[in-house]
Scaffold this active site. Structure first.
Site, PDB file in Angstrom:
ATOM      1  N   CYS A   1       0.794  -1.229   0.000  1.00 23.98           N
ATOM      2  CA  CYS A   1       0.000   0.000   0.000  1.00 23.98           C
ATOM      3  C   CYS A   1       0.825   1.277   0.000  1.00 23.98           C
ATOM      4  O   CYS A   1       0.268   2.373   0.010  1.00 23.98           O
ATOM      5  CB  CYS A   1      -0.953  -0.009   1.188  1.00 23.98           C
TER       6      CYS A   1
ATOM      7  N   HIS B   1      -2.523   7.844   6.540  1.00 23.44           N
ATOM      8  CA  HIS B   1      -2.723   6.562   5.863  1.00 23.44           C
ATOM      9  C   HIS B   1      -4.111   6.035   6.231  1.00 23.44           C
ATOM     10  O   HIS B   1      -4.857   5.593   5.366  1.00 23.44           O
ATOM     11  CB  HIS B   1      -1.628   5.583   6.262  1.00 23.44           C
TER      12      HIS B   1
ATOM     13  N   GLU C   1      -0.216   4.427  13.618  1.00 26.37           N
ATOM     14  CA  GLU C   1       0.033   5.709  12.962  1.00 26.37           C
ATOM     15  C   GLU C   1      -0.166   6.860  13.934  1.00 26.37           C
ATOM     16  O   GLU C   1       0.593   7.838  13.915  1.00 26.37           O
ATOM     17  CB  GLU C   1      -0.871   5.880  11.744  1.00 26.37           C
TER      18      GLU C   1
ATOM     19  N   LYS D   1      -9.581   7.925   2.915  1.00 28.95           N
ATOM     20  CA  LYS D   1     -10.022   6.569   2.582  1.00 28.95           C
ATOM     21  C   LYS D   1     -11.486   6.334   2.958  1.00 28.95           C
ATOM     22  O   LYS D   1     -12.121   5.419   2.424  1.00 28.95           O
ATOM     23  CB  LYS D   1      -9.125   5.536   3.253  1.00 28.95           C
TER      24      LYS D   1
ATOM     25  N   HIS E   1      -9.851   2.064   0.421  1.00 29.28           N
ATOM     26  CA  HIS E   1      -8.404   1.851   0.363  1.00 29.28           C
ATOM     27  C   HIS E   1      -8.064   1.328  -1.025  1.00 29.28           C
ATOM     28  O   HIS E   1      -8.387   0.194  -1.367  1.00 29.28           O
ATOM     29  CB  HIS E   1      -7.976   0.859   1.444  1.00 29.28           C
TER      30      HIS E   1
ATOM     31  N   PHE F   1       2.012  -3.371   3.937  1.00 26.57           N
ATOM     32  CA  PHE F   1       2.362  -4.641   4.558  1.00 26.57           C
ATOM     33  C   PHE F   1       3.893  -4.806   4.562  1.00 26.57           C
ATOM     34  O   PHE F   1       4.589  -4.356   3.658  1.00 26.57           O
ATOM     35  CB  PHE F   1       1.740  -5.800   3.790  1.00 26.57           C
TER      36      PHE F   1
END
Length: 408
Positions: free
Chosen positions: A162, A294, A305, A322, A327, A385
C-alpha cells in the site's frame, strides 16, 4: 532536496473522473463507497468501484494490454488533459528523457482469474488470447503507460503493497536529481479483483459498512480502485511558478519489517519515514498545516500511525480520505498525493468522511468538517504490509521555514 514541480496531475476513483469531481466530493464531504456488487464477489462489505471501466475501449495498437487494470489506467490518463500535457513535455525534453514510475499491488490479476475459469477442460491450457506479460505482470501497467504516452525513458513498476503509489515519487525524484531524466510520469493504478477482496476477507480486515478511519468504532477497511497520475518536472529556471503551483518538497522511506501484515505497534517505521520526509524538505513538524493520514480504519494500523503522529506533531489537523475513496491499495499513495495537492492549491482541509466519533485514545486533531485553510505544506502518509513505509511532503512555493519561538 531540490523542490520538484507537479506541473500537472489527475485522479479517477469512485469519487468520479478527474480533478473537478474529486475536489467537489472532498469539499462537499461526499464518499463514493457502495455495497459490494463486484462480479462473483459474494461478500458483505462496501467497495469503491469506478463506473464505466468495463466500457473503456483500448486503443487498437494496445489490444494486448486489455485488462481491467490497464483500462482503468487509460481512463485516468484521459482526464484533465493529462496525456496532452505529457505530449507537451515530450516536445520539450524528448521521449527518452521522461521516466515512468507506476505503483500497483495486483496489477491485472483479474485477467488471470478469468483465464483460469475458461481453461481447456481436457488439457487445462489457458486460452490462446491470454497475455500474461501485458496484463497480469506487475510491470504491465508501467509498460502500458509508456506505450500509451509514446515515451522511451526508463520505466518501472513499484509493488510494495500500500506504499507503492507513494514510493514512485521517491524513485522519480532520485532519477531527476541524478540527471538521468528531465521529467517523470508517476502514479498508481490498482483495480478491484477477487484475489484482493477475498484475500482481505480471509484476513478478517473487511468492514461490513463504509470504513471509518480513526473512529472509536472502526472495524476494518473498504477496498477501492483508482488511477492517479502526476507529471514531475524540475522547477523552470527562467520563470517563477504561480502561487497555486504544488511542489514535492520531501520524501521519506523506511522498512521496519516488524510483521508481514501488522505495523510496528509503536509506529517506529512510520515515524522514521515522516522524520526523513521532513528532513529532506528542510521543514519542522510545525510547518505542516495538514496531514493526510494513511488511516485504513483497522484498529491496529490507525493506532500505530497515531503514535507516530503524536511523537512528532502538536495537534496538527489531520484526516484520512479513505473514508471517501476506500483503500485503493497500490494506487492509494498517488491518489492521496493528488488529494494533498488539491488541498494546497485550493487552500482547504478535507474532512474524514464516515468518521463521526474520533477515537480519543488516538489523540489526534481529526477533522470532521471540511474547512478553508491557507496551507503552505502538507504531509501524506502511505504505509504497507511488511513495514514498507513512505511519507511525502508537498508545499507551495515560496516556502520559508519559520523557527518556532517556543519549541515543544
Amino acid at each position: 532536496m531540490n523542490p520538484i514541480l507537479l506541473s500537472h496531475y489527475t485522479a479517477t476513483s469512485c469519487l468520479g473522473r478527474g480533478l473537478d469531481a474529486m475536489l467537489a466530493a472532498l469539499r462537499g464531504q461526499r464518499g463514493g463507497l457502495a455495497p459490494c456488487d463486484f462480479e462473483r464477489a459474494d461478500l458483505d462489505t462496501w467497495i469503491g468501484k469506478v463506473d464505466g471501466v468495463d466500457d473503456v475501449a483500448m486503443r487498437a495498437d494496445l489490444q494486448d494490454y486489455d485488462c481491467r487494470n490497464n483500462r482503468l489506467a487509460q481512463l485516468g490518463l484521459e482526464q484533465d488533459g493529462f496525456s496532452a500535457r505529457v505530449a507537451q513535455a515530450v516536445a520539450r525534453y524528448g521521449a527518452s528523457r521522461i521516466g515512468i514510475f507506476i505503483g500497483t499491488s495486483t496489477s491485472g490479476i483479474l485477467e488471470t482469474e478469468q483465464a483460469y475459469r475458461t481453461r481447456d477442460p481436457q488439457s487445462g491450457a489457458l486460452a490462446p488470447g491470454f497475455h500474461y506479460a501485458e496484463t497480469h505482470n506487475p510491470y504491465s501497467v508501467a509498460a502500458f503507460v509508456r506505450a500509451y504516452c509514446a515515451l522511451r525513458g526508463p520505466a518501472t513498476a513499484i509493488s510494495s503493497a500500500c506504499s507503492s503509489g507513494a514510493k514512485v515519487f521517491g524513485s522519480a525524484r532520485r532519477m531527476i536529481e541524478a540527471g538521468l531524466i528531465d521529467a517523470a510520469v508517476v502514479g498508481g493504478v490498482d483495480s478491484l479483483c477477487l484475489t484482493t477482496l477475498y484475500g482481505f476477507n480471509s484476513l478478517e480486515l473487511l468492514s461490513r459498512q463504509p470504513c471509518r478511519p480513526f473512529d472509536v468504532a472502526r472495524d476494518g477497511i473498504s477496498i477501492g480502485e483508482a488511477a492517479a497520475f502526476a507529471l514531475l518536472e524540475r522547477l523552470p529556471a527562467d520563470e517563477a511558478p504561480g502561487d497555486d503551483a504544488v511542489m514535492l518538497l520531501g520524501v521519506g522511506e523506511s522498512s521496519d519489517a516488524h510483521h508481514m501484515s501488522s505495523p510496528h505497534p509503536q509506529g517506529r517505521g512510520a515515524r522514521a519515514a515522516i522524520e526523513q520526509a521532513l528532513a529532506t524538505a528542510g521543514l519542522a513538524p510545525h510547518d505542516i498545516g495538514y496531514i493526510n493520514l494513511h488511516g485504513t480504519a483497522t484498529p491496529s494500523n490507525d493506532a500505530a500511525e497515531s503514535r507516530a503522529i503524536a511523537a512528532l506533531f502538536d495537534a496538527t489537523p489531520c484526516s484520512s480520505t479513505k473514508g471517501a475513496t476506500g483503500h485503493t491499495l497500490g494506487a492509494a499513495g498517488a491518489l492521496e498525493a493528488v488529494a494533498a495537492a488539491l488541498a494546497l492549491r485550493h487552500r482547504f482541509i478535507p474532512a474524514g468522511v464516515n468518521t463521526t466519533q474520533p477515537d480519543p485514545v488516538l489523540g489526534t486533531n481529526y477533522v470532521l468538517e471540511s474547512r478553508d485553510a491557507d496551507l503552505r505544506a502538507v504531509l501524506s502518509n502511505s504505509f504497507g504490509f511488511g513495514g514498507t513505509n513512505c511519507s511525502l511532503v508537498f508545499g507551495r512555493v515560496p516556502f520559508v521555514h519559520t523557527p518556532r519561538k517556543n519549541p515543544r
